[in-house]
Motif scaffolding. Structure first.
Motif, PDB file in Angstrom:
ATOM      1  N   ALA A 145       0.816  -1.208   0.000  1.00 57.40           N
ATOM      2  CA  ALA A 145       0.000   0.000   0.000  1.00 57.40           C
ATOM      3  C   ALA A 145       0.854   1.265   0.000  1.00 57.40           C
ATOM      4  CB  ALA A 145      -0.945   0.005   1.191  1.00 57.40           C
ATOM      5  N   PHE A 146       1.947   1.234   0.773  1.00 61.22           N
ATOM      6  CA  PHE A 146       2.749   2.445   0.852  1.00 61.22           C
ATOM      7  C   PHE A 146       3.418   2.743  -0.494  1.00 61.22           C
ATOM      8  CE2 PHE A 146       6.537   4.952   2.059  1.00 61.22           C
ATOM      9  CZ  PHE A 146       5.849   6.065   2.531  1.00 61.22           C
ATOM     10  N   LYS A 147       3.842   1.664  -1.177  1.00 57.57           N
ATOM     11  CA  LYS A 147       4.420   1.861  -2.512  1.00 57.57           C
ATOM     12  C   LYS A 147       3.384   2.467  -3.452  1.00 57.57           C
ATOM     13  CE  LYS A 147       7.668  -1.146  -4.418  1.00 57.57           C
ATOM     14  NZ  LYS A 147       8.057  -2.537  -4.759  1.00 57.57           N
ATOM     15  N   GLN A 148       2.156   1.984  -3.337  1.00 56.16           N
ATOM     16  CA  GLN A 148       1.090   2.523  -4.181  1.00 56.16           C
ATOM     17  C   GLN A 148       0.888   4.009  -3.892  1.00 56.16           C
ATOM     18  OE1 GLN A 148      -0.330   1.129  -6.648  1.00 56.16           O
ATOM     19  NE2 GLN A 148      -2.372   1.951  -6.985  1.00 56.16           N
ATOM     20  N   VAL A 149       0.965   4.392  -2.602  1.00 58.24           N
ATOM     21  CA  VAL A 149       0.856   5.804  -2.244  1.00 58.24           C
ATOM     22  C   VAL A 149       1.969   6.591  -2.920  1.00 58.24           C
ATOM     23  CG1 VAL A 149       1.059   7.469  -0.365  1.00 58.24           C
ATOM     24  CG2 VAL A 149      -0.334   5.434  -0.060  1.00 58.24           C
ATOM     25  N   LEU A 150       3.176   6.035  -2.888  1.00 63.51           N
ATOM     26  CA  LEU A 150       4.294   6.717  -3.539  1.00 63.51           C
ATOM     27  C   LEU A 150       4.043   6.868  -5.035  1.00 63.51           C
ATOM     28  CD1 LEU A 150       7.454   5.194  -1.795  1.00 63.51           C
ATOM     29  CD2 LEU A 150       6.320   7.383  -1.370  1.00 63.51           C
ATOM     30  N   PHE A 151       3.511   5.824  -5.658  1.00 59.64           N
ATOM     31  CA  PHE A 151       3.206   5.904  -7.091  1.00 59.64           C
ATOM     32  C   PHE A 151       2.180   7.000  -7.358  1.00 59.64           C
ATOM     33  CE2 PHE A 151       4.074   1.075  -7.284  1.00 59.64           C
ATOM     34  CZ  PHE A 151       5.421   1.305  -7.495  1.00 59.64           C
ATOM     35  N   ILE A 152       1.136   7.036  -6.520  1.00 59.90           N
ATOM     36  CA  ILE A 152       0.092   8.046  -6.742  1.00 59.90           C
ATOM     37  C   ILE A 152       0.662   9.450  -6.508  1.00 59.90           C
ATOM     38  CG2 ILE A 152      -2.183   8.874  -6.031  1.00 59.90           C
ATOM     39  CD1 ILE A 152      -2.866   5.976  -5.237  1.00 59.90           C
ATOM     40  N   LEU A 153       1.501   9.585  -5.463  1.00 64.23           N
ATOM     41  CA  LEU A 153       2.151  10.879  -5.224  1.00 64.23           C
ATOM     42  C   LEU A 153       2.995  11.262  -6.427  1.00 64.23           C
ATOM     43  CD1 LEU A 153       3.321  10.697  -1.489  1.00 64.23           C
ATOM     44  CD2 LEU A 153       1.470  12.062  -2.477  1.00 64.23           C
ATOM     45  N   GLY A 154       3.744  10.284  -6.943  1.00 63.77           N
ATOM     46  CA  GLY A 154       4.549  10.522  -8.140  1.00 63.77           C
ATOM     47  C   GLY A 154       3.667  10.963  -9.288  1.00 63.77           C
ATOM     48  N   GLY A 155       2.520  10.311  -9.407  1.00 66.35           N
ATOM     49  CA  GLY A 155       1.572  10.642 -10.463  1.00 66.35           C
ATOM     50  C   GLY A 155       1.075  12.067 -10.340  1.00 66.35           C
ATOM     51  N   PHE A 156       0.691  12.454  -9.116  1.00 69.94           N
ATOM     52  CA  PHE A 156       0.220  13.833  -8.891  1.00 69.94           C
ATOM     53  C   PHE A 156       1.333  14.834  -9.187  1.00 69.94           C
ATOM     54  CE2 PHE A 156      -3.515  12.363  -6.411  1.00 69.94           C
ATOM     55  CZ  PHE A 156      -4.456  13.196  -6.986  1.00 69.94           C
ATOM     56  N   ALA A 157       2.564  14.495  -8.762  1.00 75.06           N
ATOM     57  CA  ALA A 157       3.691  15.403  -9.002  1.00 75.06           C
ATOM     58  C   ALA A 157       3.894  15.590 -10.497  1.00 75.06           C
ATOM     59  CB  ALA A 157       4.956  14.836  -8.351  1.00 75.06           C
ATOM     60  N   LEU A 158       3.937  14.457 -11.237  1.00 75.61           N
ATOM     61  CA  LEU A 158       4.119  14.530 -12.686  1.00 75.61           C
ATOM     62  C   LEU A 158       2.985  15.327 -13.311  1.00 75.61           C
ATOM     63  CD1 LEU A 158       5.705  13.578 -15.190  1.00 75.61           C
ATOM     64  CD2 LEU A 158       4.154  11.634 -15.296  1.00 75.61           C
ATOM     65  N   PHE A 159       1.770  15.082 -12.825  1.00 73.29           N
ATOM     66  CA  PHE A 159       0.589  15.761 -13.343  1.00 73.29           C
ATOM     67  C   PHE A 159       0.741  17.277 -13.214  1.00 73.29           C
ATOM     68  CE2 PHE A 159      -3.437  17.842 -12.396  1.00 73.29           C
ATOM     69  CZ  PHE A 159      -4.187  17.514 -13.509  1.00 73.29           C
ATOM     70  N   ASN A 160       1.110  17.710 -11.992  1.00 75.27           N
ATOM     71  CA  ASN A 160       1.209  19.145 -11.754  1.00 75.27           C
ATOM     72  C   ASN A 160       2.338  19.780 -12.551  1.00 75.27           C
ATOM     73  OD1 ASN A 160      -0.941  19.737  -9.947  1.00 75.27           O
ATOM     74  ND2 ASN A 160       0.116  18.480  -8.433  1.00 75.27           N
ATOM     75  N   ILE A 161       3.491  19.121 -12.544  1.00 79.30           N
ATOM     76  CA  ILE A 161       4.640  19.678 -13.249  1.00 79.30           C
ATOM     77  C   ILE A 161       4.358  19.757 -14.742  1.00 79.30           C
ATOM     78  CG2 ILE A 161       7.056  19.269 -13.875  1.00 79.30           C
ATOM     79  CD1 ILE A 161       7.296  17.945 -11.033  1.00 79.30           C
ATOM     80  N   TRP A 162       3.838  18.660 -15.267  1.00 74.10           N
ATOM     81  CA  TRP A 162       3.603  18.621 -16.714  1.00 74.10           C
ATOM     82  C   TRP A 162       2.525  19.620 -17.127  1.00 74.10           C
ATOM     83  CZ3 TRP A 162       6.644  15.961 -19.989  1.00 74.10           C
ATOM     84  CH2 TRP A 162       6.273  15.978 -21.333  1.00 74.10           C
ATOM     85  N   TYR A 163       1.488  19.688 -16.310  1.00 71.11           N
ATOM     86  CA  TYR A 163       0.387  20.589 -16.652  1.00 71.11           C
ATOM     87  C   TYR A 163       0.821  22.055 -16.569  1.00 71.11           C
ATOM     88  CZ  TYR A 163      -3.825  23.331 -15.970  1.00 71.11           C
ATOM     89  OH  TYR A 163      -4.768  24.297 -16.050  1.00 71.11           O
TER      90      TYR A 163
END
Lengths: 431, 470
Positions: free
Chosen positions: A93-111
């Motif tokens: 679960a914690f790895k999944q949280v990291l993936f989702i955090l990574g996803g949000f980070a990429l989302f914000n930076i890219w957007y």
């Protein structure tokens, strides 16, 4: 002209509701694990709460003109993902949280800072070839997991490059079709005329790619996904139903031939037709999924109260069955509707977009997401043959989560352009 | 292009709707079709939270072990208690006591105490209850040893209470990991899955003379002093009754008829009793109704009074013809002789205890029926003692203890005769009633009597331990 902050009120309300659902979900799982309910619920939920509230703040500050429904929808799906993974495989679960955090980070930076999506159009062949190169590289250099060579191993992280390639394919298709659609549609509408090689070339090429993925990589899901996405985009761009039917028949025939020839494909097909033939062998997984869904019934057994872990690969391919068992038909339907809503909103972005490439691009991304959800959900409930792909935002897996956030970032870029254009037009009208 | 984007949106709306509709079929409409399937491992919970099974002295007969998260039923005594104990298997389902006592072993609806109530509210499954059988493992083992792998069955019961102390059926099977051997067991011609002691149907042979004698005495058609003449055969119309081993008994009194197992005398007795009375007493002895000892027992097979010819009636009186029953049924008949004409309701479930050791259910012995009077029972008993002392059952004599018994050598269409012997001891105060049948074993007196003898001897030597402890 004074700068006035536009508050995204709908988004704010939805996120408040979402935060509540999330905390209750985590609390229920904690209870079912036999843990005490205390501050640790907040601690578990905090990273993602911070992530989507930060995203909300950034969107507000940057005065985004995007649809306010989009972000809460995929945030909802990713918290369902975290709750499910926390339920099914607490260690992951914690790895999944990291993936989702990574996803949000990429989302914000890219957007916010990523380069304009319109640049993609000029590099379409580079995009195509890098996609092909990645696929070939993984065939040669990839690590084999569960009998299929679909992963790159970097340190302890397994990266599934096809998750990136699927987006590259949409980029290429959107720009290619934008360029060639005049050429294709200007042709006489009698569909027999379109049987010349020149027009069929892209069709044949994409079919070939799909079949190649199917045969060489044994990745039936991805082949189906790319084919489905291509068909949708091709229809939107050209309206050549004849050619679509043609391609569809070709795909069916070649697939039929492959089913006969390749046992791994054949087995999946046979299992779909009758899983009871080998209930302890090839039919085991899908039957476990059906048992789980039936155990859920209408209301579900309740989070943490069912036995979805009896299904092999439940946290990746069969996460939908786990939702169906513990959240019932109601919960499963809610998730399907959330996807439909999200897809609908992406198509709305496509409709509002004024440049043709953006419109095709958004439609392609929407079709990609919709196809993926349909293929995996349909597969895990035995509506169609099961093919192992991930349920976007929910299934465990870094490549999948991050690429879907990337997909959403691209949709947001397109939506932003559309929104800006709209407000410009409104201002022009007003002045 | 807008139009076509809308088309695609509609297409996906339809596809997703189809998913929801299909899902409703799995989760709501056809739910039981999948959920109730025996391959559904959720039914495993049945095993995970299943109570233990003990014998009367607290010996563990069945429990659940969990290895690698997977619950598994374990039977430490392997085939010794099969098939009565049965099995509980994920794929094959339940059988025997595991099946018919399932609702006690699992599936408790309400918590037993306040602690359970709390965990129940928290959604925990309640631990199942433990079952204590009336079976005495030591006697059960003595039965298995005495049978020495010969096909057949043994029933040991306490005629004063109806408790079944042993219920052996040979061959048995190992219930541990039964699914691996399932195909072999199912196809095995020696039918190890059938519980011969309660589901076997054998002609009772001469053991059934005890029944006929009791009926004739009860009705007053014969007395102790009635004399029968036996020339070695007896004609009823075109049907001729023979003595089993040829020869003749000459003039015999009632006791002599039983001691020497005289077919001719019993044929005559049967004719005196008549079809209606005979049938009425078969019914009064509870042979014609199904009952439950913890597992269900089907009725014995017996022709209707109207269908029975004179010859058939005469045959039935000495235990041949179309009458077939199980060793347990025969034990009921004999228990009436041991217990002043009363038959106690037979049972194998001694009691049920909650997970924390409190009694939640205890079976109390109860009189089931009284088909004959105490004086009749006493008269039959004294003749049975003689049948052991100086008759066909001499191989079951025990030094210093009176044994009352009767042999049987049952002709049957499946080959050699079935060897029967049924006896109880001590005759003056019967505590052990043993019925044994050896399929196609030969003569009852030669084959079955020694088996019963060794079991009785074991029981009587072991008497200290058969008290109320469990």
């Amino acid at each position: 002209m004074s700068k006035k902050i536009h508050f995204r009120k709908a988004e704010l309300r939805l996120l408040l509701l979402l935060s509540l659902i999330y905390c209750v979900g985590i609390a229920l799982i904690k209870m079912s694990h036999g843990e005490k309910l205390d501050i640790s619920v907040m601690m578990t939920a905090l990273p993602l709460l911070i992530a989507f509230w930060t995203t909300h703040t950034l969107l507000t500050i940057s005065d985004s003109k995007t649809d306010e429904m989009l972000m809460p929808l995929f945030a909802f799906l990713s918290i369902i993902g975290h709750i499910e993974i926390y339920r099914l495989e607490p260690a992951l679960a914690f790895k999944q949280v990291l993936f989702i955090l990574g996803g949000f980070a990429l989302f914000n930076i890219w957007y916010l800072k990523g380069f304009d999506y319109r640049i993609w159009e000029d590099y379409k062949y580079l995009v195509l070839f890098s996609g092909i190169a990645i696929q070939i590289a993984v065939m040669i250099l990839g690590t084999e997991i569960n009998g299929a060579k679909l992963w790159f191993r970097i340190g302890s992280i397994n990266f599934q490059p096809v998750e990136v390639v699927k987006i590259l394919v949409v980029v290429f298709l959107a720009s290619y079709l934008k360029q060639k659609k005049e050429f294709i549609t200007s042709h006489p509408k009698r569909w027999l005329d379109s049987l010349s090689f020149k027009y069929l070339l892209p069709l044949i090429a994409i079919l070939g790619c799909c079949e190649l993925i199917l045969v060489v990589q044994k990745d039936m899901g991805m082949a189906l996904l790319l084919f489905g996405t291509f068909m949708c985009l091709f229809y939107i761009a050209t309206e050549r139903i004849g050619m679509i039917v043609c391609a569809f028949l070709l795909f069916l025939m070649s697939s039929y031939a492959l089913i006969q020839k390749f046992p791994h494909v054949h087995v999946r097909f046979a299992v779909w037709l009758d899983p009871w033939q080998d209930p302890n062998g090839s039919g085991y997984q899908i039957l476990q999924s059906l048992f789980a869904l039936s155990a859920g019934g209408f209301w579900g057994t309740g989070l943490g109260m069912g036995s979805p872990t009896l299904i092999p690969a439940v946290h990746t391919d069969f996460v939908f069955a786990a939702i169906g068992e513990e959240m019932g038909f109601l919960g499963a339907m809610a998730v399907i509707l959330a996807y439909l809503f999200l897809v609908h909103r992406i198509f709305k972005v496509s409709l509002q977009c004024h440049d043709e490439f953006g419109s095709l691009f958004a439609a392609g991304l929407g079709a990609l997401l919709a196809c993926q959800v349909f293929i995996i959900t349909g597969g895990s409930i035995k509506f169609i043959p099961m093919t192992g792909i991930t349920l976007p935002f929910i299934s465990y897996g870094g490549s999948s989560v991050i690429s879907n956030f990337f997909l959403m970032a691209l949709v947001f870029q397109i939506a932003e352009q559309a929104g800006k254009k709209k407000s410009q037009l409104l201002q022009m009208k007003a002045s | 292009m807008k139009k076509r984007i809308e088309d695609i949106t509609i297409l996906f709306s339809l596809l997703f709707t189809a998913l929801v509709v299909y899902l409703s079929f799995i989760q709501i409409v056809n739910r039981d079709l999948f959920f109730g399937n025996e391959k559904n491992p959720r039914l495993l919970e049945n095993i995970r939270y299943r109570g233990n099974i003990y014998d009367r002295k607290g010996e563990l007969l069945a429990c659940t072990k969990i290895d690698n998260e997977l619950p598994r039923r374990v039977y430490p005594f392997r085939e010794m208690l099969e098939p009565i104990l049965g099995y509980s298997d994920i794929r094959l389902g339940d059988e025997g006591i595991e099946k018919y006592q399932n609702s006690r072993l699992v599936g408790k609806k309400l918590p037993d105490n306040i602690y359970e109530a709390f965990s129940f509210i928290n959604g925990r499954k309640l631990a199942g209850r433990d079952i204590y059988l009336t079976i005495d493992l030591a006697i059960q083992k003595a039965c298995i040893d005495a049978m020495d792998k010969r096909k057949g069955a043994v029933v040991v019961m306490n005629p004063r209470t109806g408790e079944i102390l042993a219920l052996a059926s040979i061959p048995g099977y190992d219930p541990n990991g039964i699914e691996k051997n399932w195909d072999r067991l199912r196809k095995d011609p020696s039918t190890p899955l059938v519980n011969r002691a309660i589901d076997g149907r054998y002609p009772p042979g001469s053991t059934f003379k005890v029944f006929s004698l009791a009926v004739a005495l009860e009705l007053g058609y014969v007395t102790k002093d009635t004399v029968f003449s036996c020339p070695g055969f007896f004609d009823i119309g075109s049907y001729r009754v023979h003595e089993a081993e040829g020869g003749s008994h000459g003039a015999v009194n009632t006791e002599g008829a039983l001691v020497n197992s005289c077919n001719v005398a019993f044929a005559q007795m049967g004719l005196k009793i008549g079809q209606q009375n005979f049938y009425g007493f078969v019914r009064a002895f509870k042979l014609l109704e199904p009952f439950n000892i913890g597992v269900p027992v089907r009725a014995a097979t017996f022709p209707q009074a109207e269908e029975m010819s004179e010859g058939g009636l005469a045959q039935s009186a000495f235990g041949q013809g179309s009458i077939t029953l199980s060793p347990l049924h025969l034990a009921l008949v004999f228990s009436a002789m041991a217990n002043d004409g009363k038959i106690m309701k037979p049972y194998v479930i001694k009691g049920v205890r909650s997970h924390d050791g409190k009694d939640v259910f205890t079976t109390h012995p109860q009189v089931w029926c009284q088909p004959v009077s105490p004086s009749t029972a006493d008269a039959v008993k004294s003749m049975m003692i003689q049948a052991v002392e100086r008759g066909t059952g001499y191989k079951s004599r025990i030094e210093g203890t009176a044994v009352a018994g009767k042999t049987g050598t049952a002709e049957n269409p499946h080959g050699d005769t079935h060897a029967w012997f049924a006896a109880f001891a001590p005759a003056e105060n019967p505590r052990y009633l043993v019925v044994a049948v050896v399929e196609n074993g030969g003569y009852g007196g030669r084959v079955a009597a020694p088996i019963v003898h060794s079991i009785l001897q074991f029981c009587l030597g072991d008497r200290k331990d058969t008290g109320e402890s469990r």
